[in-house]
Motif scaffolding. Structure first.
Motif, PDB file in Angstrom:
ATOM      1  N   GLY A  29      39.521  49.473  62.177  1.00 19.71           N
ATOM      2  CA  GLY A  29      38.590  48.556  62.807  1.00 19.71           C
ATOM      3  C   GLY A  29      37.501  48.017  61.902  1.00 19.71           C
ATOM      4  N   VAL A  30      37.543  48.313  60.614  1.00 17.95           N
ATOM      5  CA  VAL A  30      36.579  47.743  59.681  1.00 17.95           C
ATOM      6  C   VAL A  30      36.832  46.243  59.611  1.00 17.95           C
ATOM      7  N   VAL A  31      35.768  45.446  59.660  1.00 19.04           N
ATOM      8  CA  VAL A  31      35.950  43.995  59.715  1.00 19.04           C
ATOM      9  C   VAL A  31      36.258  43.412  58.344  1.00 19.04           C
ATOM     10  N   MET A  32      36.940  42.275  58.342  1.00 25.77           N
ATOM     11  CA  MET A  32      37.159  41.510  57.129  1.00 25.77           C
ATOM     12  C   MET A  32      35.810  40.973  56.660  1.00 25.77           C
ATOM     13  N   ASP A  33      35.481  41.213  55.403  1.00 25.77           N
ATOM     14  CA  ASP A  33      34.150  40.913  54.891  1.00 25.77           C
ATOM     15  C   ASP A  33      34.237  39.978  53.684  1.00 25.77           C
ATOM     16  N   CYS A  34      33.826  38.726  53.868  1.00 31.62           N
ATOM     17  CA  CYS A  34      33.939  37.750  52.789  1.00 31.62           C
ATOM     18  C   CYS A  34      32.969  38.011  51.641  1.00 31.62           C
ATOM     19  N   SER A  35      31.965  38.851  51.873  1.00 28.10           N
ATOM     20  CA  SER A  35      31.000  39.142  50.803  1.00 28.10           C
ATOM     21  C   SER A  35      31.595  40.067  49.731  1.00 28.10           C
ATOM     22  N   ARG A  36      32.815  40.552  49.944  1.00 26.79           N
ATOM     23  CA  ARG A  36      33.499  41.375  48.943  1.00 26.79           C
ATOM     24  C   ARG A  36      34.234  40.526  47.897  1.00 26.79           C
ATOM     25  N   ALA A  37      34.258  39.213  48.068  1.00 27.44           N
ATOM     26  CA  ALA A  37      35.115  38.350  47.260  1.00 27.44           C
ATOM     27  C   ALA A  37      34.809  38.408  45.768  1.00 27.44           C
ATOM     28  N   ALA A  38      33.539  38.343  45.398  1.00 26.72           N
ATOM     29  CA  ALA A  38      33.190  38.362  43.970  1.00 26.72           C
ATOM     30  C   ALA A  38      33.644  39.666  43.328  1.00 26.72           C
ATOM     31  N   TRP A  39      33.405  40.775  44.010  1.00 30.97           N
ATOM     32  CA  TRP A  39      33.836  42.086  43.504  1.00 30.97           C
ATOM     33  C   TRP A  39      35.358  42.157  43.409  1.00 30.97           C
ATOM     34  N   ALA A  40      36.049  41.685  44.451  1.00 34.15           N
ATOM     35  CA  ALA A  40      37.514  41.749  44.473  1.00 34.15           C
ATOM     36  C   ALA A  40      38.117  40.891  43.362  1.00 34.15           C
ATOM     37  N   LEU A  41      37.532  39.728  43.099  1.00 31.55           N
ATOM     38  CA  LEU A  41      38.044  38.865  42.034  1.00 31.55           C
ATOM     39  C   LEU A  41      37.840  39.517  40.670  1.00 31.55           C
ATOM     40  N   ASN A  42      36.695  40.138  40.472  1.00 39.25           N
ATOM     41  CA  ASN A  42      36.424  40.832  39.212  1.00 39.25           C
ATOM     42  C   ASN A  42      37.433  41.961  38.991  1.00 39.25           C
ATOM     43  N   CYS A  43      37.675  42.741  40.035  1.00 40.19           N
ATOM     44  CA  CYS A  43      38.658  43.829  39.937  1.00 40.19           C
ATOM     45  C   CYS A  43      40.059  43.288  39.668  1.00 40.19           C
ATOM     46  N   ALA A  44      40.416  42.203  40.334  1.00 38.73           N
ATOM     47  CA  ALA A  44      41.752  41.639  40.210  1.00 38.73           C
ATOM     48  C   ALA A  44      42.025  41.134  38.802  1.00 38.73           C
ATOM     49  N   THR A  45      41.071  40.430  38.208  1.00 40.20           N
ATOM     50  CA  THR A  45      41.286  39.864  36.877  1.00 40.20           C
ATOM     51  C   THR A  45      41.416  40.955  35.822  1.00 40.20           C
ATOM     52  N   HIS A  46      40.768  42.092  36.050  1.00 38.02           N
ATOM     53  CA  HIS A  46      40.929  43.224  35.133  1.00 38.02           C
ATOM     54  C   HIS A  46      42.269  43.922  35.358  1.00 38.02           C
ATOM     55  N   ALA A  47      42.689  43.990  36.604  1.00 37.60           N
ATOM     56  CA  ALA A  47      43.910  44.722  36.947  1.00 37.60           C
ATOM     57  C   ALA A  47      45.177  44.049  36.409  1.00 37.60           C
ATOM     58  N   VAL A  48      45.136  42.733  36.226  1.00 40.40           N
ATOM     59  CA  VAL A  48      46.356  42.011  35.832  1.00 40.40           C
ATOM     60  C   VAL A  48      46.325  41.567  34.367  1.00 40.40           C
ATOM     61  N   LYS A  49      45.443  42.147  33.579  1.00 41.24           N
ATOM     62  CA  LYS A  49      45.281  41.656  32.208  1.00 41.24           C
ATOM     63  C   LYS A  49      46.511  41.868  31.326  1.00 41.24           C
ATOM     64  N   THR A  50      47.415  42.760  31.705  1.00 40.87           N
ATOM     65  CA  THR A  50      48.646  42.930  30.930  1.00 40.87           C
ATOM     66  C   THR A  50      49.747  41.974  31.392  1.00 40.87           C
ATOM     67  N   LYS A  51      49.544  41.330  32.550  1.00 40.02           N
ATOM     68  CA  LYS A  51      50.558  40.424  33.098  1.00 40.02           C
ATOM     69  C   LYS A  51      50.180  38.950  32.952  1.00 40.02           C
ATOM     70  N   VAL A  52      48.878  38.666  32.970  1.00 40.31           N
ATOM     71  CA  VAL A  52      48.404  37.283  33.045  1.00 40.31           C
ATOM     72  C   VAL A  52      47.582  36.940  31.807  1.00 40.31           C
ATOM     73  N   PRO A  53      47.872  35.830  31.131  1.00 38.91           N
ATOM     74  CA  PRO A  53      47.092  35.425  29.952  1.00 38.91           C
ATOM     75  C   PRO A  53      45.621  35.238  30.291  1.00 38.91           C
ATOM     76  N   LEU A  54      44.771  35.416  29.297  1.00 36.47           N
ATOM     77  CA  LEU A  54      43.329  35.348  29.501  1.00 36.47           C
ATOM     78  C   LEU A  54      42.898  34.047  30.163  1.00 36.47           C
ATOM     79  N   GLU A  55      43.450  32.918  29.707  1.00 35.69           N
ATOM     80  CA  GLU A  55      42.997  31.635  30.260  1.00 35.69           C
ATOM     81  C   GLU A  55      43.376  31.454  31.724  1.00 35.69           C
ATOM     82  N   GLN A  56      44.409  32.189  32.183  1.00 39.65           N
ATOM     83  CA  GLN A  56      44.796  32.115  33.576  1.00 39.65           C
ATOM     84  C   GLN A  56      44.077  33.154  34.443  1.00 39.65           C
TER      85      GLN A  56
END
Length: 211
Positions: A175-202
């Protein structure tokens, strides 16, 4: 009076086959939409618009009726007429002016998985008018846009990682609500998590604005 909380609804809008003269086919769009749909919590109403139904009118209606939106298609910034900047739909372009003129009362979050959605005017960089800013002006509290061309085949890795982090606390359905204020944090985590799969410019292409 406190504003009544609206039940979250999530729409994915994709146009990978825009038609002759509107840009090359985006072959990874449908798989990206399917991926996002699966990662959105089951507690939210989930709607997908793609192919022949991803028209200008269909996209505008989806924006008006839903709280969260993920849009995957061609995006075009018009440096001379910023309000003509647009997303490419099946029939007509969905312009920045179209969006800004609409009443979007329940808007919360938008992910613009399209090219050039957060690029301002080179001559007036402090007076930014672009697609991401237009959605924020229209009421979306949190928006992810792009600074240059996106390779849809590799960008979906960033998209997948982003939503996994965005909704990681909702997997158990407690029942935890969807929270749009997590977006900046989630994007930061995501770009670090895929650094072996996705080129830096992407990875650098995606930026967040808003809360």
């Amino acid at each position: 009076m406190m504003k009544k909380r609206v039940t979250p609804s999530f729409t994915t809008i994709g146009q990978g086959q825009p038609g002759a003269g509107k840009g090359k086919a985006l072959l990874a769009v449908d798989s990206e939409l399917e991926l996002v749909h699966k990662l959105v919590p089951a507690t939210a109403k989930r709607i997908t618009i793609s192919g022949d139904t991803a028209t200008r009118a269909g996209a505008l209606q989806a924006l008006e009726e839903n709280t969260w939106v993920h849009l995957a298609c061609h995006g075009k910034q018009d440096p001379t007429q910023p309000y003509d900047s647009h997303f490419v739909m099946k029939d007509e372009h969905l312009t920045l002016l179209d969006i800004m003129e609409r009443d979007i009362p329940h808007a919360e979050f938008a992910f613009l998985s399209a090219c050039h959605t957060a690029v301002g005017d080179e001559k007036t960089p402090d007076e930014v008018i672009h697609l991401a800013a237009g959605l924020q002006f229209s009421g979306f509290k949190s928006v992810i846009g792009t600074l240059w061309e996106v390779n849809d085949a590799v960008a979906k890795h960033v998209v997948e990682a982003f939503y996994k982090y965005m909704f990681m606390d909702l997997k158990d359905g407690k029942g935890v609500v969807m929270d749009c204020s997590r977006a900046a944090w989630a994007l930061n985590c995501a770009t670090h998590a895929v650094k072996t799969k996705v080129p830096l410019e992407q990875r650098m292409v995606f930026i967040h604005i808003g809360v």
